[in-house]
Structures are given as C-alpha cells and as structure tokens.
Design an enzyme around this catalytic site. Structure first.
Site, short mmCIF file in Angstrom:
data_model
loop_
_atom_site.label_atom_id
_atom_site.label_comp_id
_atom_site.label_asym_id
_atom_site.label_seq_id
_atom_site.Cartn_x
_atom_site.Cartn_y
_atom_site.Cartn_z
CG LEU A 196 -1.99 1.08 1.25
CD1 LEU A 196 -3.00 0.86 0.13
CD2 LEU A 196 -2.67 1.11 2.60
CG ASP A 197 -0.37 4.63 0.42
OD1 ASP A 197 -1.12 4.66 -0.55
OD2 ASP A 197 -0.76 4.83 1.59
CD GLU A 198 5.94 0.29 1.23
OE1 GLU A 198 6.89 -0.35 0.74
OE2 GLU A 198 5.60 0.21 2.42
#
Lengths: 287, 287, 287, 287
Positions: free
Chosen positions: B229-231
């Site tokens: 997530l968000d990476e």
C-alpha cells in the site's frame, strides 16, 4: 559525464527540414564509426516542418575527419545543419561582469565544486575593479577594461583580444551593451542573464519597473545575446513570488537568488550541447 | 496527437540490459515497415546497466503481425522487453471513486474538453452513491458497489466483471484497499492518487498527520498501485506551500487542487505510453 | 469562517498617511463596541509614507451605525479611508464569460463544494449561448447578451440592469472590452483574469505571442479591471513551465490550469476583504 | 531594517491562551512607552485556543526595564509568554559545519552582501579542517574540533566554551549528532538544515533513500534541533523536481541549491524574531 566506462562521450546535433529516415541515417553513420548511441532525443516541429535531433554517443577516437565528411554528405542530402562535438577538450569560458558579484560567485563556486565539468574558466573581464578579489579567490585572471561611449570601439577591441581563444562568453550581470561587431564574433555563444521575466521589463532597471507595476512575481531570463537588446533566444527562465511588502531592494535581493540559478541552468545546457537555436527560439533538450 | 498529417502515430517502448546497436536495430526495423520515427528518447541507467528507449513513429497500417514478430526476434537477441502500440484504438478507462468529487470532475472535464484524447471513459465504480449525478452530467455509467470487509471478495468480483474490457483503472480517491487478486488483473495499469508527498505520510489521514507534524508544504503523489500500500512506483508528485494558519481543512482544500493536477499529469503520461516501470521506479519520458 | 464560535466575524480595513497611534486607536474603538480582534495585519509603506491595517474581529451585533460614525470620526483625524464590513450577508457575484468554460466550471465547482463561502453566485452573463448547460448544472441563471460594436452601449445597459444588485463582477474569460461607463459602476469590484504574465503580452492572443517569443514559462494574471486595458492593479499571478515541444495549443491547455487557479486565489482574497488598492498596486493581506 | 527614519525598531512576541483584549492591551502598553507600532500580525489557533501576536515598533530608547516589568505584569494577567527585543545589538551567530561547503558559502556571502543585517558571524566550528580557507576568505575564525564517539563529551565542552557568547547556532550541514546537554544550552536557537523533505527520509543518507524510492521531487527542511533527531519544529521547507535521469549525485547537486535557500530563509525568519514555537510547530510570521 566527460568519460563513460565505455569510452569517451560525444554529441551530435542535426536539424533542418523534416523528412523520413533521418534518425536511421544518423544512427547508422555513427555505428559505422564504432560509436554507440547512449542517448537520442528528437523533436519535430510540425508547424515549421523542422526536425531536430541530439545524439550522445560513446566513441573510441575513430577517424574524425572521415566521420565529419560522411556526416556532411548525409546532411547535404537531407538539407540538415550539423554540430558534431567529440568533446575531446573542455569549452573555454570568459566571464564579463560589472559590479554585482552574485552571478560571478555562483559560476566560480559551482565550477570549483566540479559541477560544471565541461568548462574551463579562462578569465574575467570587468569595466570596474570591484570584483578583482572574487576572481583571485579562485585564481582566475581578472582584467579591468573601463568603457566609455567615446572609447567603446577600442575597449571592445581589447576585450576581443583577451577573449580570442575563448569559446563561450558569459555576461554575468555585465551592464554595458555590446556592439554588433563584438556579438558577431561569438554567434550563439554569448549568454546573458537579464533580471526580469522577458519580454516584460526589457532594458534598464527592471526591478524598479516591476515594483512600479505592482507585479506579484519577479523573474530572470537567460538568453543568447543578439543585436536586439534583450530579444535574443531564451534558454531558461524562472520566477519567484513577491508581495506588497517587498520594496525595490527586496526585489533585487530575491531576484539575485533567481538570476544565479537561471544563468547556471542555461550555461549547463549550453556546455552540454543541449541547445539548438532556430528562428529566435531555443530547443533545449533535457539533461 | 492521435493522427498526424503523415499517417497514424504509434509508440514503441523497449528496455533491458544496455548493449551496443539497440537504437540502430530498432530504427532500422521500423523503417523496414514503412514507419518514420518522429520522436526518439533513450535513457541508459549506467548504475543498473539498463537501456530504455521510447519511439514515436508514423505508420500506414503495415503488416503488424510480421512487424511484432520481427521485433520480438530482435528483442530476444538483445534480451529486451518490448511494448509496441499501433494506437489504432483509444484506451478504455474505468474510474473508481468514493465520496470526494474533485478528481472525478477533473477527469471528466478534461476528457470532455478533448484534453485526454487517448482514452474513452467506460464507467465509474463507487462504493457510495454520492457522485452519481457527476457521472451523469457527462453521460458516463455509474455503478454503486458497497464494500464491507465481509463481502469484499464477492464485491471485487462484481467490480472485475464490470471492468473486464477496461485497459486502465484510475483510483480517483477510492478509499478502499484493493486485494492482490484484483491488482494482478491490471499489472502496471492501476493508477492511484495519494494525498501526501510519499513516502511521507503513507496510509490513512495524511493531511491530519501533515498538520500534526507542522510541515510547510503538503504534497500529492500519483503511483501505480501494488500490493504494498502506497509503495508502488511513483509517476508524478507535486507540493503546495502551507503556513501555520492552515488547519486540516485548509490543507485538504489546497491539497485537492494538487491532487487533481498530479493525477492528470500521471494519467497523461500513462495514456501516451511514456512510462516504463523498472524495479519500483518509473522512467517517465517527456511529452 | 463566516461564523466563529465566539460570534460573528467582521473586517475593518483602514489606510492613509502613516502616523503614530493608529493601531491603538482602531483597536480601542473596536473594543468599545464589544468587538474582539482575532487578527490584525498592518503594513507601512515607508517610501510612500502610507499605513495599511486590516482587522478581523468578532462581534455580537453592536450599534453599527454608531460604530461607523465613531470610526469615521477617528479616520478623519488620521486622514484615513476606512472599509468596515460586518459580514452580515454574503457578497453577490455576477460572472461574465464568452466561450471558454474552464474558469466558469472552477468557480461553480468550488462554490458548490463550499470553498467560497463568502459569496452567492447570482447569475452568469455571456455574449454566447455555449455555456448555458454549465450554468444550469448548478442551477445558476444564464443570460445571453450578444455584443456588437454598434450595439455595445445598449447591450451594456442590459448587462448593468441584470447586475444591478450585484457586488462583484468576475470576468471569467469574457472576451469583450467593457466601457468606462460600465467599469465605473463597480469600482475595485471587477476582477479579470488575463492569460499572460502581465505586463508581458497585454491585449489579444497572448499565448500566440508567448509562443512566438519562445518563452520558457507562461503565466496568468488576475487584476482589477480599469479603463486601461490589462493595466489594472494586480491581485495574483502565477506561471507554469513550458518547453519547445509545446505548441500554442499546449500553452493554452497548460495555461487553463493556471488561469482558474489564479482567478480563484484573487477572488478569495477579494471576498475576504483582504485587498486594498493604492495607486495601481494591491496590498493583499494573507488569509 | 535595523533603523527606521523614525527611530529604532524593536519586536515583541506574545502568545498564550486566547482571550479578549490582548491586542489592545499590548498596543496601549507600547504607546505608553512612546513606541509606535509599524507592524502587527496576529494569529488565533482556534483548535488549540491559542493566540499569537508579533509587533514591530519604533522606539526612542525608553525605560526598558520599566516597560519589561509592565509587560510581564500584563502577560501574567493574560497567562501569556512574551519575548521583547529592543534590537539594540545584533545576534551573535556560531556556524557548525563538517565537509560540505555550500551552506557555509551561502551564509558568508549573504552576510558579506549585507543581506543578513541582524547578525554577526562570530565563528565557525568544524570537526574537519577542510573549510578553513572558506572562513578565512571572510576573516571569520575557524576552529577544528574533531569528534569521536569516545571523546564526544569533552569535545562538546570545548565547543560550548567557544560558543559561550553566541545567541544562535546554525548547523550548516554539520554531520554529528549533538547531545541533549548541548542542545539544552540553546533552546529554540539551534537551526539545522536537513537534506530531505521531512518527515520523509529522516536520518542519514536521505538522497540515497530518495533515489531508491524513485521520488519525483527532492526536498530540504530547516528546523530547530531537538533531542528527537530530525523531528524538531519545522521553520522552512522547499522541493525541486527530479527525474529518472537523476542519479544520487544529481540529487545531491540539485539538493545543494535547495538546502542553502531553505536554510537562509529559516535563518532570516529567526533573526527577525518572526518565529514562535508552540508544541513542535512553528508559527512563522511574514517578513
């Protein structure tokens, strides 16, 4: 990036009327001379029907005369102009200044930090003695040539004599207008920094004019100097926010930060052969 | 630029281990099929020894199967991956939203102003009914699929069924985490907008976290969604200044302006085949 | 911020020749009427010997007539002008447009998202029918008044009749020049968005002129409209980077993003009584 | 602005729980001592119920002890903290550096150009001898105090001895972590420049980490140093665009331009008494 692990790096810029097959012809030519293309950027100006190409290639010192001849032949077929640079030597730069020191400091500091590896700074010429100690801090020769309207022609002759081995002239806040005769000695090789967002506030005292107009941004513009003052092809521009609280002196202070950055960015592009001038506009390829 | 005066425009992206002759091989191949290269941009990542090339070319509907076969052959020799797109049809885009409307409006408005000519918007999926009227203003189908932790798997199955003909999924402030199964259906084709300057403030409520930390800038990040997530690989980022006077609501308001711009910029790059993902980083060629 | 937890919020702007004791006199006056100052910003223009003060205060509906009388008295002593606004009602805004829709969308969307809480949008006037459906999406009346050189006087009379209860006129890409008679009806209350970085590229077709000049940034400027076209006091400006690859259409597309942002920022400042005009320059207090 | 035409300029900052009448009380007090307020900026943090006020006033050397006593009395009533500075003398600044020279050059150059008129640079302390000549160019004493983990306590004692008359410590890329004992000697008077957009990339080698993450912007953050490394109150931040073409060295080069600007901006705010720290956040009043 003067040297890669795979050999020396050179640059080739070609431009002219757009037609089929230019990219293939150029890349095949360079391949024939053992050069490997590590970077290619092209641009087609469809409105002008013009094509622009910049290649970066590795080379192992091939027969340069033959390569240039072949290139000239190909370019004749395509009606292209070409600029082939094997980058065997650094560009020699002469800096001209008056009394403001911020652009001179920036050039000397960035150079001494090895951030402008494509150039040697040969000398600084000024119409004032004020910045002698700045140049001396970096062991760069500093020549004072005062200029008056009456003596301009002969003083420019002295300047040109000093600059005779120089490739690029940087006007780092040099506050004298150069004659057409001077400018023609360095076509597309004189970079000026103007302290406004051109074409707003051309000519003298642009920060005063900006303050009078009550703008909310001030700018700086680096461009090639031409005989039309402040109208040469623009290489780089930037702006910074100002408010009603900023007087003329504040605009100057904020603007100085801009000027040095914009001049530096333009000079980097020029030194890396990333600029092509066409009809008073600059094609500036990415670094 | 779907059509030039000289024929249709296609794109080719190739990338893999750097070696000599790639540029010439690719441009010769395209020439053999009557394609003229109007734009070429390359990049060599010397640290990774990787080479990336994006070509834009005109074509006149050559034998595409044969061209792809030849390309595959060449790429096998050079160990390159390739993405050849004749751009005969627009990309089909599905938008997923929750309750915030600013990114959805932006996509629909820019599309209706013909500023995103490379895509058709097929549908909007939301876990809430709130933005139905926005989609309807532009005659785009709007599907409400509420998601709860218990029903996530079956709801995602419904979403995937709706998206089965879609090329690209845009998460335009969709506030649910997608499963790995969902994400794997659209490798490198799901674009998410996160409302912070990643990697700062990953996860939920980034504006609150930014306010707590007292930052002087807030950011937005568009990236490909991955299971981390968000990476995922970052396509585009931007920031805007804030001051102590800005509360969380002000950060949100200022941030919304950013989010829509950053998402738009990333989507444009994606639609124009200007992005190559390599090891969690995006090579984003210029437009 | 129309209402605080401690009462209603009002604003007071005073300005005139700088002298001792202005801040104390004004804050004492407001205290006398039960107003508490929650924000004060002053500025002294030492070159012009002018003083500017903006106060934000809470109030509990004091005797406003008496307060204004006392204020007028004090200001007479100090030779100050004053603008006292209890903010009991929203400002009524009329929007004028031609065919471009991006600024109109922005105003309507931000307003409907409650991001412009200080205004009501009363109507939209256009010289073309094109944007009727945009206004209707937000239930705002749309009036078409075509303008020709011959009929300009009578058409402006119709426009003024429609705008007679309006406080502020926003020229959201209205492509007609307004007469002095019209402009004098709304002194310092007509906001125009011009699609260049003024004073560069005044007048028509600024994106074409910017492209011809080969600038590396394009700008937008929001200013109060005066009889000197494009020379009124500047409220807000911003720029965006462009390159040689951007044609006129690209400048327009990038510029549209700017225009809406710059207009919005200027309108916010105006609606919040944060602007004071002095001699063709705007003092713009922070939000 | 150390002296105005109307006398000396001083600053007063007060802050504490919000309540009615603070502005009037403070401006009346200063009036009583013959001070005229030329600038006032306030801010109410409604969430925290805190009030902040910064006054700039002219003074003619009144009874300062009495004024401070009266002020202390008033502030006790309102439960406010106060910082009254008559600005009779410049702040004495100590600079600490390691090997990077760009921030040191910037401070020395801006100071010598009289752009930081509120400070005297007393000395430079470094754990390396490398930048001795830089300091000497400006006739500033340079002290080399190498630091090792074993000797840290006694070396810090030497540093503190050298800094004993200093008001402000600037960590201009000083690569050692200071102890809590050291930091407590200069509460809210040690400014550090960190080479990332905090809170992203705290700790060492932030440019490497930024490159690994593939960000499209790099940042710099100036903050007050506290015992929580890189977590002190942020004074100023800025970012610059980067692309896939930028390696770690390019990020460093671009970042250096940022670092010096951000540090300078923060230092200016600090020297002009424009910063108030509250709960790990900085209120930074405009210049």
């Amino acid at each position: 990036m003067a040297l890669s692990s795979r050999g020396r790096l050179g640059t080739l810029r070609v431009f002219g009327p757009d037609s089929d097959g230019i990219v293939a012809a150029c890349s095949n030519l360079m391949g024939k001379y053992g050069c490997n293309i590590v970077k290619s950027e092209t641009w087609s100006d469809q409105k002008e029907n013009m094509f622009f190409n910049r290649l970066v290639f590795t080379h192992d010192q091939p027969d340069k005369v033959a390569c240039q001849q072949d290139l000239t032949e190909i370019c004749k077929d395509f009606q292209l102009e070409n600029r082939l640079n094997w980058r065997d030597r650094k560009k020699k730069v002469g800096i001209m200044v008056s009394k403001y020191d911020h652009c001179l400091w920036e050039l000397l500091l960035r150079h001494s930090a090895n951030e402008l590896p494509e150039m040697d700074i040969e000398l600084v010429i000024s119409n004032h003695p004020d910045l002698q100690s700045v140049a001396e801090t970096f062991q760069v020769p500093y020549h004072v040539i005062p200029v008056t309207p009456e003596t301009k022609a002969e003083e420019e002759a002295k300047q040109l004599e000093l600059l005779k081995n120089v490739d690029v002239v940087v006007l780092a806040r040099y506050m004298q207008v150069l004659s057409g005769d001077f400018l023609r000695q360095f076509p597309e090789n004189i970079i000026n920094i103007h302290h406004s967002f051109l074409p707003a506030f051309m000519g003298g005292r642009p920060y005063h004019a900006a303050h009078d107009r009550g703008v909310k941004l001030v700018g700086a513009t680096a461009h090639y100097a031409t005989e039309d003052l402040d109208e040469g092809p623009i290489i780089s521009q930037d702006v910074i926010s100002v408010t009603h609280r900023d007087g003329v002196k504040d605009l100057m202070r904020k603007g100085r930060i801009l000027e040095r950055n914009v001049l530096l960015k333009a000079l980097e592009a020029h030194l890396e052969d990333r600029v092509i001038v066409h009809k008073n506009r600059c094609i500036v390829f990415e670094d």
